[in-house]
Design an enzyme around this catalytic site. Structure first.
Site, PDB file in Angstrom:
ATOM      1  N   LYS A 109       0.843  -1.195   0.000  1.00  0.00           N
ATOM      2  CA  LYS A 109       0.000   0.000   0.000  1.00  0.00           C
ATOM      3  C   LYS A 109       0.880   1.247   0.000  1.00  0.00           C
ATOM      4  CE  LYS A 109      -3.901  -2.275   2.189  1.00  0.00           C
ATOM      5  NZ  LYS A 109      -4.572  -2.718   3.403  1.00  0.00           N
TER       6      LYS A 109
ATOM      7  N   GLN B 134      -5.008  -1.486   9.599  1.00  0.00           N
ATOM      8  CA  GLN B 134      -4.895  -2.794   8.948  1.00  0.00           C
ATOM      9  C   GLN B 134      -5.504  -3.883   9.835  1.00  0.00           C
ATOM     10  OE1 GLN B 134      -3.598  -3.481   5.760  1.00  0.00           O
ATOM     11  NE2 GLN B 134      -4.383  -5.523   6.174  1.00  0.00           N
TER      12      GLN B 134
ATOM     13  N   ASP C  34     -11.457   2.782   3.990  1.00  0.00           N
ATOM     14  CA  ASP C  34     -11.887   1.390   3.829  1.00  0.00           C
ATOM     15  C   ASP C  34     -13.388   1.287   3.614  1.00  0.00           C
ATOM     16  OD1 ASP C  34      -9.957  -0.562   3.712  1.00  0.00           O
ATOM     17  OD2 ASP C  34      -9.608  -0.588   5.882  1.00  0.00           O
TER      18      ASP C  34
END
Ligand code: NAP
Length: 281
Positions: A52, A96, A119
């Protein structure tokens, strides 16, 4: 059969995003910023986060990774999120997953400002998506959606069958396809006759976590099949779709790896830029 090349599509999307970041920099004299919080030393999470960060840098985003040990207190993480919420240079925040057991995942998700929730997991974004309002959309289903649109730009009236009803994949996928005027069936572990459902589909999205669940004779001719699954087996990584069998019938199919996976990260960057743009509207 069209082999849907997720790597190529993701590279093209990153190129577009890079252009967009250049434009935003010229206009606002700043670039969107993505901050990732990584807790613990799980190898897959570390690899995801590294990828990422690399991709974020590639398109010109400001990217930062904050690392905590497994033993970090929940309070410390929540306070850090509050700080990032207030930080104008941070457009998007991602924690995460998975998290250590002593940290309440839902509390973490709900502490992130909805406007910085790249997200798309915050209940406000989930609600906005299902109400058809502007929202962050979870990255994997967004990537699937963009791949489907590449093959078939007009989805109106198509019958879509989603296999799996997770909050991460199946449910947001359903909302995205409903918005495109598909007739959507969402299936799960209690569905009575999954094969019969799949045989009705013009589009199948499989997000289950069972190696090669969707068989060749479950797919009618001209179906677009998107395989989200990532399953480690003795024969390496395979998806939720029996690739060799299904490729004989389908109109288009994503490979695993090299299909949905690369699009997930590119969509995270897209979401970060969208958050920045909404903030500066
Ligand atoms: P999940 O949360 O475990 O959900 C799995 C879903 O599949 C559940 O809704 C479950 O039904 C359903 N299911 C289980 N057995 C079934 C069966 N026999 N028939 C029909 N449905 C069944 O999984 P997830 O997080 O969505 O992930 C799914 C897969 O995608 C995994 O392989 C994961 O590694 C992969 N993944 C890939 C990416 C990517 O970037 N490519 C990103 C995320 C996840 P119930 O609700 O009834 O239990």
């Amino acid at each position: 059969m069209i082999l849907i090349d997720g790597k190529k599509a993701a590279a093209e999307l990153r190129q577009e995003l890079k252009h967009e970041v250049t434009g935003l920099k010229a206009k606002y004299n700043k670039v969107p910023g993505l901050t990732v919080i990584l807790i613990g030393d799980l190898t897959p999470s570390q690899i995801y986060v590294r990828n990422k960060e690399k991709s974020a840098n590639e398109v010109g985003l400001k990217s930062e990774v904050i690392k905590y040990p497994d033993s970090v207190e929940e309070k410390t993480v929540l306070e850090k999120i509050e700080q990032l919420n207030a930080d104008e240079t941070v457009s998007g925040i991602l924690v995460q997953l998975p998290l250590p057991k002593h940290i309440d995942k839902q509390k973490v998700i709900e502490t992130i400002l909805p406007s910085k929730d790249v997200d798309g997991f915050h209940p406000m974004n989930v609600g906005n998506l299902s109400s058809g309002y502007e929202s962050s959309v979870p990255c994997t289903p967004l990537g699937c959606y963009l791949l489907i649109k590449k093959v078939e730009p007009n989805l109106s009236g198509k019958k879509a069958v989603i296999v799996g009803r997770s909050n991460l994949n199946g449910k947001p996928m359903t909302q995205l396809l409903l918005k495109e005027n598909c007739t959507v069936t969402i299936t799960h572990s209690k569905t009575k006759d999954l094969k019969a459902e799949c045989l009705e589909a013009d589009i199948i999205v499989a997000a289950v976590g069972i190696p090669e669940l969707v068989k060749g004779d479950w797919v009618k001719k001209d179906t677009i099949v998107i395989d989200v699954g990532i399953n480690k087996t003795e024969n390496g990584i395979v998806g939720d779709v029996a690739f060799d069998e299904v490729s004989k019938n389908a109109k288009a199919l994503t490979p695993v790896p090299g299909g949905v996976g690369p699009m997930t990260i590119a969509c995270l960057l897209k979401n970060t830029i969208e958050c920045f743009k909404r903030l500066h509207k």
